[in-house]
Enzyme design. Structure first.
Site, PDB file in Angstrom:
ATOM      1  N   SER A 208       0.840  -1.203   0.000  1.00 43.29           N
ATOM      2  CA  SER A 208       0.000   0.000   0.000  1.00 43.29           C
ATOM      3  C   SER A 208       0.874   1.253   0.000  1.00 43.29           C
ATOM      4  O   SER A 208       1.958   1.248   0.607  1.00 43.29           O
ATOM      5  CB  SER A 208      -0.898  -0.033   1.233  1.00 43.29           C
ATOM      6  OG  SER A 208      -1.648   1.152   1.326  1.00 43.29           O
ATOM      7  N   HIS A 210       0.225   4.442   1.293  1.00 40.72           N
ATOM      8  CA  HIS A 210       0.238   5.411   2.396  1.00 40.72           C
ATOM      9  C   HIS A 210       0.972   4.955   3.642  1.00 40.72           C
ATOM     10  O   HIS A 210       1.089   5.709   4.605  1.00 40.72           O
ATOM     11  CB  HIS A 210      -1.190   5.869   2.736  1.00 40.72           C
ATOM     12  CG  HIS A 210      -2.032   4.850   3.441  1.00 40.72           C
ATOM     13  ND1 HIS A 210      -2.344   4.953   4.773  1.00 40.72           N
ATOM     14  CD2 HIS A 210      -2.633   3.725   3.009  1.00 40.72           C
ATOM     15  CE1 HIS A 210      -3.113   3.935   5.130  1.00 40.72           C
ATOM     16  NE2 HIS A 210      -3.304   3.183   4.070  1.00 40.72           N
ATOM     17  N   CYS A 334     -12.160   0.369  20.412  1.00 42.56           N
ATOM     18  CA  CYS A 334     -13.060   1.346  21.050  1.00 42.56           C
ATOM     19  C   CYS A 334     -13.239   2.606  20.236  1.00 42.56           C
ATOM     20  O   CYS A 334     -14.341   3.076  20.025  1.00 42.56           O
ATOM     21  CB  CYS A 334     -12.475   1.800  22.385  1.00 42.56           C
ATOM     22  SG  CYS A 334     -12.713   0.637  23.694  1.00 42.56           S
TER      23      CYS A 334
END
Ligand code: PLP
Length: 412
Positions: A208, A210, A334
């Site tokens: 990838s 990024h 979370c």
């Protein structure tokens, strides 16, 4: 407070999530938007120039991975490359069998794709890992069957940084059946440790842009010459009829440059980060009581320092660090609105309650020794303060069973 924020130096320690785009990369990209803006499929000069740009940068990505340029296919992300490798290889080889092997600690781009393939009738084995996050080559050997068509194991884990023994596992798979395909998700490995497709012996490999100081929304799949893989997108004839869609020329230019720099700077980059990572790990374990390193002590990404702090939640640590000017990440999901503890930390054998107290700090090229000193100085008091407020502190013992099962709702 606004002014304070505006003047405060930020320390970015979430380079596994994404990296800033290198200035040199930006310089390659900008003229593509305004000057070399042609469609590579067009036959006139603007089109030919754009086509040339795509091919030059394909060669750069190929070179950084030890591949041939005609084995590199650009995609819209690392996620798309992972999807293509799994769905493309599984569907194309279905006549030979329907068994796929992967691991319990893969990125969701692999895990959720494998679950989708299960719905399509494939049988998936999820290999366990040891307490350090390593897949056992012996386990892989035992899991191989006559109908195993594909194995996909990540090269390095995004949460705990553990590096998997890919070369050894490829050998085992090929010895069992040379036609069983091997894919590795090298999204986190690329740019951080050497990645050479020929040395590894893999058939398919995902990367990838990024994560290597290139742009977002660009990735590539290495497909070894002759590997039977079906297309997953239908459309035009781009990427030699394998991956339709007008080429993202600016991002391809950026990805090529980023790959070139990554290759050139790898030894320097690795040494720099490893030194600071070890200082950070040592500093945190020494200054924070009841803290533990997660992932493998040696075979880990040079920029990954990940921890568990007992009795507190990663979310709270992140918020406090943010106020202190530090960007980090928690393995616990979370922050993305889910209450599930990280599947990776659970796979290491950590109980849900402890897994919630996770913190991942991932260093980058620009991380300095002063940054690390500051983080070590800040973290001890932050953890101490959070523990003092936590109902899970040692001084306020609660039912161990509740803790073990991750009663997470007291903070929400
Ligand atoms: N695989 C791994 C191991 C990753 O860490 C990531 C990035 O989060 C991906 C795949 C997905 O890459 P992308 O963000 O380019 O879709």
């Amino acid at each position: 407070e606004k002014e304070y924020e505006a003047h405060m130096k930020r320390i970015y320690l979430d380079n596994a999530a994404t990296t800033p785009v290198d200035e040199e990369v930006v310089k390659e990209m900008v003229p593509v938007f305004t000057e070399n803006y042609g469609n590579p499929s067009s036959i006139y000069k603007e089109g030919r120039d754009a086509k040339k740009l795509v091919e030059e940068n394909r060669a750069k990505v190929a070179d950084a991975l030890g591949a041939q340029p005609n084995e590199i296919f650009f995609t819209g992300s690392g996620t798309e490359a992972d999807n293509w490798a799994l769905k493309g290889a599984a569907r194309r080889n279905k006549k030979r069998g329907s068994h796929i092997i992967t691991s319990a600690v893969e990125h969701h781009a692999i895990l959720h794709t494998a679950q989708q393939l299960e719905k399509e009738g494939f049988d998936v084995t999820y290999l366990p890992v040891d307490e350090y996050g390593k897949v056992s080559p012996e386990d892989l050997k035992k899991a191989l069957r006559d109908d195993t068509i594909l194995v996909s194991i990540m090269m390095a884990n995004n949460e705990v940084g553990t590096i998997e023994p890919i070369k050894e596992m490829v050998e085992i798979v090929k010895e069992h059946n040379p036609r069983t395909l091997f894919h590795t998700d090298a999204v986190q490995a690329f740019g951080n440790i050497p990645v050479d497709v020929k040395d590894l012996g893999v058939d398919l490999l995902s990367v990838s842009g990024h994560k290597i100081y290139g742009p977002k929304g660009i990735g590539a799949l290495y497909i070894k010459k002759g590997t039977p893989v079906e297309n997953i997108l239908q459309g035009g004839a781009q990427e030699k009829n394998r991956r339709p869609g007008t080429e993202n020329t600016a991002s391809i230019a950026g990805f090529g440059k980023a790959a070139e720099i990554a290759k050139e700077k790898l030894p320097e980059h690795t040494e720099h980060m490893q030194k600071l990572r070890d200082k950070l790990i040592k500093g945190v374990l020494e200054t924070v009581p009841k803290s533990e390193l997660t992932g493998h002590p040696e075979d880990r990404l040079p920029g990954n320092a990940s921890f568990i702090f007992d009795y507190i939640e990663g979310e709270g640590i992140l918020l406090s660090l943010d106020l202190a000017g530090i960007a980090g990440s928690s393995g616990s999901a979370c922050t993305s609105g889910s209450l599930d503890p990280s599947h990776v930390l659970l796979a290491l054998g950590l109980p849900a309650g402890r897994a919630h107290g996770s913190l991942r700090l991932t260093l980058g090229r620009d991380t300095t020794e002063e940054d690390i000193d500051y983080v070590i100085e800040q973290l001890g008091p932050i953890v101490k303060r959070l523990r003092a407020m936590s109902p899970l502190d040692e001084a306020h013992p609660i039912d161990a069973a509740v803790y073990e099962h991750g009663d997470h709702h007291h903070h929400h």
